[in-house]
Design a protein around this motif. Structure first.
Motif, PDB file in Angstrom:
ATOM      1  N   ALA A  46      -1.236  -9.715  -1.586  1.00 38.98           N
ATOM      2  CA  ALA A  46      -0.427  -8.681  -0.972  1.00 38.98           C
ATOM      3  C   ALA A  46      -0.905  -8.305   0.405  1.00 38.98           C
ATOM      4  CB  ALA A  46      -0.859  -7.431  -2.127  1.00 38.98           C
ATOM      5  N   VAL A  47       0.040  -7.898   1.266  1.00 32.78           N
ATOM      6  CA  VAL A  47      -0.188  -7.540   2.456  1.00 32.78           C
ATOM      7  C   VAL A  47      -0.277  -6.124   2.503  1.00 32.78           C
ATOM      8  CG1 VAL A  47       0.930  -7.652   4.953  1.00 32.78           C
ATOM      9  CG2 VAL A  47       1.277  -9.448   3.248  1.00 32.78           C
ATOM     10  N   VAL A  48      -1.369  -5.483   3.152  1.00 28.53           N
ATOM     11  CA  VAL A  48      -2.238  -4.276   3.120  1.00 28.53           C
ATOM     12  C   VAL A  48      -1.932  -3.769   4.438  1.00 28.53           C
ATOM     13  CG1 VAL A  48      -3.918  -2.714   2.906  1.00 28.53           C
ATOM     14  CG2 VAL A  48      -3.216  -4.517   1.261  1.00 28.53           C
ATOM     15  N   SER A  49      -1.337  -2.583   4.616  1.00 28.16           N
ATOM     16  CA  SER A  49      -1.210  -1.835   6.011  1.00 28.16           C
ATOM     17  C   SER A  49      -2.030  -0.521   5.890  1.00 28.16           C
ATOM     18  CB  SER A  49       0.060  -1.599   6.601  1.00 28.16           C
ATOM     19  OG  SER A  49       0.738  -2.705   6.560  1.00 28.16           O
ATOM     20  N   VAL A  50      -2.863  -0.188   6.854  1.00 30.21           N
ATOM     21  CA  VAL A  50      -3.695   1.006   6.885  1.00 30.21           C
ATOM     22  C   VAL A  50      -3.281   1.670   8.260  1.00 30.21           C
ATOM     23  CG1 VAL A  50      -5.820   2.036   7.027  1.00 30.21           C
ATOM     24  CG2 VAL A  50      -5.631  -0.091   5.757  1.00 30.21           C
ATOM     25  N   THR A  51      -2.783   3.011   8.040  1.00 27.60           N
ATOM     26  CA  THR A  51      -2.528   3.957   9.141  1.00 27.60           C
ATOM     27  C   THR A  51      -3.244   5.263   8.998  1.00 27.60           C
ATOM     28  OG1 THR A  51      -0.297   2.979   8.902  1.00 27.60           O
ATOM     29  CG2 THR A  51      -0.614   5.181  10.267  1.00 27.60           C
ATOM     30  N   PRO A  52      -3.882   5.624  10.066  1.00 22.50           N
ATOM     31  CA  PRO A  52      -3.919   5.057  11.461  1.00 22.50           C
ATOM     32  C   PRO A  52      -4.715   4.001  11.333  1.00 22.50           C
ATOM     33  CG  PRO A  52      -5.348   6.960  11.440  1.00 22.50           C
ATOM     34  CD  PRO A  52      -4.612   7.033  10.039  1.00 22.50           C
ATOM     35  N   GLU A  53      -4.824   3.118  12.493  1.00 19.97           N
ATOM     36  CA  GLU A  53      -5.873   2.146  12.786  1.00 19.97           C
ATOM     37  C   GLU A  53      -6.008   1.985  14.276  1.00 19.97           C
ATOM     38  OE1 GLU A  53      -4.267  -1.783  11.906  1.00 19.97           O
ATOM     39  OE2 GLU A  53      -2.399  -1.510  12.674  1.00 19.97           O
ATOM     40  N   GLY A  54      -7.108   1.521  14.565  1.00 22.93           N
ATOM     41  CA  GLY A  54      -7.588   1.583  16.058  1.00 22.93           C
ATOM     42  C   GLY A  54      -8.638   2.717  16.463  1.00 22.93           C
ATOM     43  N   THR A 111     -11.355   0.720   1.963  1.00 21.88           N
ATOM     44  CA  THR A 111     -11.341  -0.640   1.304  1.00 21.88           C
ATOM     45  C   THR A 111     -10.165  -0.563   0.309  1.00 21.88           C
ATOM     46  OG1 THR A 111     -13.601  -0.947   1.273  1.00 21.88           O
ATOM     47  CG2 THR A 111     -12.605  -2.391  -0.225  1.00 21.88           C
ATOM     48  N   ALA A 112      -9.151  -1.348   0.267  1.00 23.91           N
ATOM     49  CA  ALA A 112      -8.192  -1.349  -0.551  1.00 23.91           C
ATOM     50  C   ALA A 112      -8.364  -2.720  -1.281  1.00 23.91           C
ATOM     51  CB  ALA A 112      -6.789  -1.347   0.059  1.00 23.91           C
ATOM     52  N   ALA A 113      -8.169  -2.474  -2.704  1.00 22.15           N
ATOM     53  CA  ALA A 113      -8.084  -3.716  -3.863  1.00 22.15           C
ATOM     54  C   ALA A 113      -6.511  -3.817  -4.085  1.00 22.15           C
ATOM     55  CB  ALA A 113      -8.962  -3.337  -4.815  1.00 22.15           C
ATOM     56  N   THR A 114      -6.269  -5.187  -4.134  1.00 23.87           N
ATOM     57  CA  THR A 114      -4.774  -5.210  -4.511  1.00 23.87           C
ATOM     58  C   THR A 114      -4.508  -6.458  -5.616  1.00 23.87           C
ATOM     59  OG1 THR A 114      -4.697  -7.083  -2.812  1.00 23.87           O
ATOM     60  CG2 THR A 114      -3.985  -4.579  -2.255  1.00 23.87           C
ATOM     61  N   ARG A 115      -3.519  -6.506  -6.150  1.00 19.26           N
ATOM     62  CA  ARG A 115      -3.039  -7.474  -6.925  1.00 19.26           C
ATOM     63  C   ARG A 115      -1.624  -7.795  -6.658  1.00 19.26           C
ATOM     64  NH1 ARG A 115      -4.996  -9.118 -11.647  1.00 19.26           N
ATOM     65  NH2 ARG A 115      -6.087  -7.245 -12.059  1.00 19.26           N
ATOM     66  N   ALA A 126     -10.653  -1.742   6.222  1.00 20.62           N
ATOM     67  CA  ALA A 126     -10.134  -1.268   7.637  1.00 20.62           C
ATOM     68  C   ALA A 126     -11.188  -0.041   8.134  1.00 20.62           C
ATOM     69  CB  ALA A 126      -8.939  -0.825   7.568  1.00 20.62           C
ATOM     70  N   SER A 127     -11.266   0.013   9.318  1.00 18.19           N
ATOM     71  CA  SER A 127     -11.810   1.361   9.967  1.00 18.19           C
ATOM     72  C   SER A 127     -11.038   1.733  11.368  1.00 18.19           C
ATOM     73  CB  SER A 127     -13.243   0.789  10.429  1.00 18.19           C
ATOM     74  OG  SER A 127     -13.241  -0.209  11.125  1.00 18.19           O
ATOM     75  N   PHE A 128     -11.354   2.901  11.562  1.00 20.38           N
ATOM     76  CA  PHE A 128     -10.684   3.581  12.519  1.00 20.38           C
ATOM     77  C   PHE A 128     -11.669   4.920  13.119  1.00 20.38           C
ATOM     78  CE2 PHE A 128      -8.643   5.597   9.319  1.00 20.38           C
ATOM     79  CZ  PHE A 128      -8.713   6.957   9.511  1.00 20.38           C
ATOM     80  N   THR A 129     -11.329   5.223  14.405  1.00 19.84           N
ATOM     81  CA  THR A 129     -12.008   6.390  14.617  1.00 19.84           C
ATOM     82  C   THR A 129     -10.934   7.368  15.357  1.00 19.84           C
ATOM     83  OG1 THR A 129     -12.576   5.652  17.136  1.00 19.84           O
ATOM     84  CG2 THR A 129     -14.265   5.169  15.569  1.00 19.84           C
ATOM     85  N   THR A 130     -11.286   8.677  15.304  1.00 20.92           N
ATOM     86  CA  THR A 130     -10.358   9.654  15.777  1.00 20.92           C
ATOM     87  C   THR A 130     -10.739  10.161  17.105  1.00 20.92           C
ATOM     88  OG1 THR A 130     -11.546  11.401  14.703  1.00 20.92           O
ATOM     89  CG2 THR A 130      -9.546  10.219  13.760  1.00 20.92           C
TER      90      THR A 130
END
Length: 171
Positions: A46-54, A111-115, A126-130
């Motif tokens: 699976a393709v995972v997207s995390v928002t926000p990022e960066g 952390t996202a676990a997928t199937r 993923a990680s990000f800072t605000t």
């Protein structure tokens, strides 16, 4: 001069290359022929997207995680102090959104676990800072006429994601 016959080798080489590339085409969004046995062709992660990022992202927004070509089996999001961001999944488990918004000057990890639709299990980290708060405004509000002592007042304000200063532990 000696002749070498390569048409048979070239054809079998092309067949082998095609067999190797067909799953890649299916995973990259290309089209691949269905398997002869009628089984599942989409056994790509699976393709995972995390928002926000960066880095230094805008504050005051919830964290969103989405999955394409599969579903989310679990999502964990924490801040630098280990505080967990709870959230909720969509009915089809292709998205997750945090119940609270991000705060200024914080670091988050997730952390996202997928199937996948074909059963392939995957993990995305993923990680990000605000960004830090730009400024702190003081707001004074007073009614036109003075209230009697003991008057009940209810104030509702969306303050999650608003910098309220540094936290101090009670002694």
């Amino acid at each position: 001069m000696q002749r070498i016959r390569v048409p048979v080798l070239a054809r079998s080489g092309l067949r082998a290359a095609g067999a190797l590339l067909t799953p890649l085409a299916a995973c990259s969004g290309g089209t691949a022929p269905p398997p002869a046995d009628g089984g599942v062709t989409d056994d790509c992660p699976a393709v995972v997207s995390v928002t926000p990022e960066g880095r230094r992202v805008t504050v005051g927004e919830p964290v969103e995680v989405t999955a394409e070509r599969g579903s989310l089996t679990s999502v964990t999001a924490t801040d630098a102090e280990g505080g967990r961001l709870d959230g909720r999944f969509s009915a089809d488990r292709t998205s997750w959104i945090s119940n609270r918004k991000t705060v200024p000057g914080a670091a988050y990890r997730g952390t996202a676990a997928t199937r996948s639709k074909g059963g392939t299990i995957g993990t995305r980290r993923a990680s990000f800072t605000t960004a830090d708060a730009d400024k702190v405004d003081k707001v004074d509000w007073r009614p036109r006429t003075h209230w009697k002592p003991g008057t009940g007042v209810t104030l509702k304000a969306e303050l999650n994601g608003t910098d309220s200063g540094h936290a101090h532990a009670a002694p």
